[in-house]
Write a protein that holds these residues in place. Sequence first.
Motif, PDB file in Angstrom:
ATOM      1  N   SER A  30       0.900  -1.249  -0.107  1.00 53.92           N
ATOM      2  CA  SER A  30       0.174   0.076  -0.140  1.00 53.92           C
ATOM      3  C   SER A  30       0.820   1.115   0.070  1.00 53.92           C
ATOM      4  CB  SER A  30      -0.966  -0.183   1.066  1.00 53.92           C
ATOM      5  OG  SER A  30      -1.681  -1.113   0.934  1.00 53.92           O
ATOM      6  N   LYS A  31       2.067   1.403   0.861  1.00 54.26           N
ATOM      7  CA  LYS A  31       3.014   2.315   0.766  1.00 54.26           C
ATOM      8  C   LYS A  31       3.601   2.769  -0.639  1.00 54.26           C
ATOM      9  CE  LYS A  31       4.209   1.661   5.635  1.00 54.26           C
ATOM     10  NZ  LYS A  31       4.852   1.323   6.632  1.00 54.26           N
ATOM     11  N   LEU A  32       3.661   1.759  -1.397  1.00 51.86           N
ATOM     12  CA  LEU A  32       4.180   2.071  -2.846  1.00 51.86           C
ATOM     13  C   LEU A  32       3.170   2.699  -3.838  1.00 51.86           C
ATOM     14  CD1 LEU A  32       6.067  -1.281  -3.018  1.00 51.86           C
ATOM     15  CD2 LEU A  32       6.999   0.987  -2.547  1.00 51.86           C
ATOM     16  N   GLU A  33       1.806   3.164  -3.429  1.00 52.12           N
ATOM     17  CA  GLU A  33       0.822   3.284  -4.500  1.00 52.12           C
ATOM     18  C   GLU A  33       1.106   4.711  -5.231  1.00 52.12           C
ATOM     19  OE1 GLU A  33      -3.982   4.351  -4.465  1.00 52.12           O
ATOM     20  OE2 GLU A  33      -3.092   3.986  -2.514  1.00 52.12           O
ATOM     21  N   GLN A  34       1.527   5.694  -4.190  1.00 47.66           N
ATOM     22  CA  GLN A  34       2.023   6.988  -5.075  1.00 47.66           C
ATOM     23  C   GLN A  34       3.051   6.959  -5.861  1.00 47.66           C
ATOM     24  OE1 GLN A  34       0.364   9.714  -4.649  1.00 47.66           O
ATOM     25  NE2 GLN A  34      -1.119   9.044  -3.433  1.00 47.66           N
ATOM     26  N   ALA A  35       4.111   5.917  -5.552  1.00 43.43           N
ATOM     27  CA  ALA A  35       5.286   5.718  -6.312  1.00 43.43           C
ATOM     28  C   ALA A  35       5.115   5.163  -7.889  1.00 43.43           C
ATOM     29  CB  ALA A  35       6.465   5.031  -5.565  1.00 43.43           C
ATOM     30  N   ALA A  36       3.967   4.011  -7.471  1.00 43.88           N
ATOM     31  CA  ALA A  36       3.559   3.449  -8.793  1.00 43.88           C
ATOM     32  C   ALA A  36       2.799   4.419  -9.759  1.00 43.88           C
ATOM     33  CB  ALA A  36       2.795   2.136  -8.368  1.00 43.88           C
ATOM     34  N   GLN A  37       1.789   5.081  -9.174  1.00 45.26           N
ATOM     35  CA  GLN A  37       1.173   6.172  -9.866  1.00 45.26           C
ATOM     36  C   GLN A  37       1.825   7.170 -10.440  1.00 45.26           C
ATOM     37  OE1 GLN A  37      -1.876   7.788  -7.284  1.00 45.26           O
ATOM     38  NE2 GLN A  37      -3.285   5.914  -7.386  1.00 45.26           N
ATOM     39  N   GLY A  38       3.016   7.631  -9.787  1.00 46.03           N
ATOM     40  CA  GLY A  38       4.003   8.616 -10.457  1.00 46.03           C
ATOM     41  C   GLY A  38       4.748   8.128 -11.572  1.00 46.03           C
ATOM     42  N   ALA A  39       5.095   6.660 -11.527  1.00 49.22           N
ATOM     43  CA  ALA A  39       5.791   6.312 -12.606  1.00 49.22           C
ATOM     44  C   ALA A  39       4.888   5.248 -13.645  1.00 49.22           C
ATOM     45  CB  ALA A  39       6.570   4.815 -12.056  1.00 49.22           C
ATOM     46  N   GLY A  40       3.639   5.561 -13.506  1.00 50.74           N
ATOM     47  CA  GLY A  40       2.616   5.269 -14.599  1.00 50.74           C
ATOM     48  C   GLY A  40       2.526   3.609 -14.713  1.00 50.74           C
ATOM     49  N   VAL A  41       2.805   3.003 -13.628  1.00 48.85           N
ATOM     50  CA  VAL A  41       2.837   1.533 -13.225  1.00 48.85           C
ATOM     51  C   VAL A  41       1.735   1.171 -12.615  1.00 48.85           C
ATOM     52  CG1 VAL A  41       3.993  -0.394 -12.305  1.00 48.85           C
ATOM     53  CG2 VAL A  41       5.475   1.585 -13.310  1.00 48.85           C
ATOM     54  N   THR A  42       1.061  -0.115 -13.227  1.00 49.15           N
ATOM     55  CA  THR A  42      -0.113  -0.625 -12.522  1.00 49.15           C
ATOM     56  C   THR A  42       0.336  -1.979 -11.842  1.00 49.15           C
ATOM     57  OG1 THR A  42      -1.621   0.192 -14.369  1.00 49.15           O
ATOM     58  CG2 THR A  42      -2.331  -1.796 -13.082  1.00 49.15           C
ATOM     59  N   ILE A  43      -0.007  -1.779 -10.612  1.00 45.05           N
ATOM     60  CA  ILE A  43       0.233  -2.992  -9.654  1.00 45.05           C
ATOM     61  C   ILE A  43      -1.036  -3.803  -9.257  1.00 45.05           C
ATOM     62  CG2 ILE A  43       1.260  -3.832  -7.612  1.00 45.05           C
ATOM     63  CD1 ILE A  43       3.161  -1.629  -7.686  1.00 45.05           C
ATOM     64  N   LEU A  44      -1.450  -4.913  -9.672  1.00 41.00           N
ATOM     65  CA  LEU A  44      -2.612  -5.619  -9.546  1.00 41.00           C
ATOM     66  C   LEU A  44      -2.136  -6.725  -8.361  1.00 41.00           C
ATOM     67  CD1 LEU A  44      -4.110  -5.820 -13.016  1.00 41.00           C
ATOM     68  CD2 LEU A  44      -4.980  -4.375 -11.242  1.00 41.00           C
ATOM     69  N   CYS A  45      -2.991  -6.850  -7.269  1.00 38.38           N
ATOM     70  CA  CYS A  45      -2.653  -8.034  -6.308  1.00 38.38           C
ATOM     71  C   CYS A  45      -3.776  -8.600  -6.379  1.00 38.38           C
ATOM     72  CB  CYS A  45      -2.282  -7.144  -5.014  1.00 38.38           C
ATOM     73  SG  CYS A  45      -0.788  -6.062  -5.011  1.00 38.38           S
TER      74      CYS A  45
END
Length: 60
Positions: free
Chosen positions: A36-51
């Motif tokens: 959950s703590k990586l959400e902002q970094a993923a959004q900023g990088a344009g990366v989708t993380i599906l768990c």
Amino acid sequence: VVVSLLPASFHAAIARVCIELKKHLVTASYVDDSMSKLEQAAQGAGVTILCEMGLDPGIG
């Protein structure tokens, strides 16, 4: 796209590398605080993380 079927304890480390390399990630394990703590970094990088994809569809 990176598909991780490793235990959940590895997913935050994998997610950090995926964010760095701008690769999308799909995992089978549940979302925990470290992911959950990586959400902002993923959004900023344009990366989708599906768990939670494939572990117990329809049960949770």
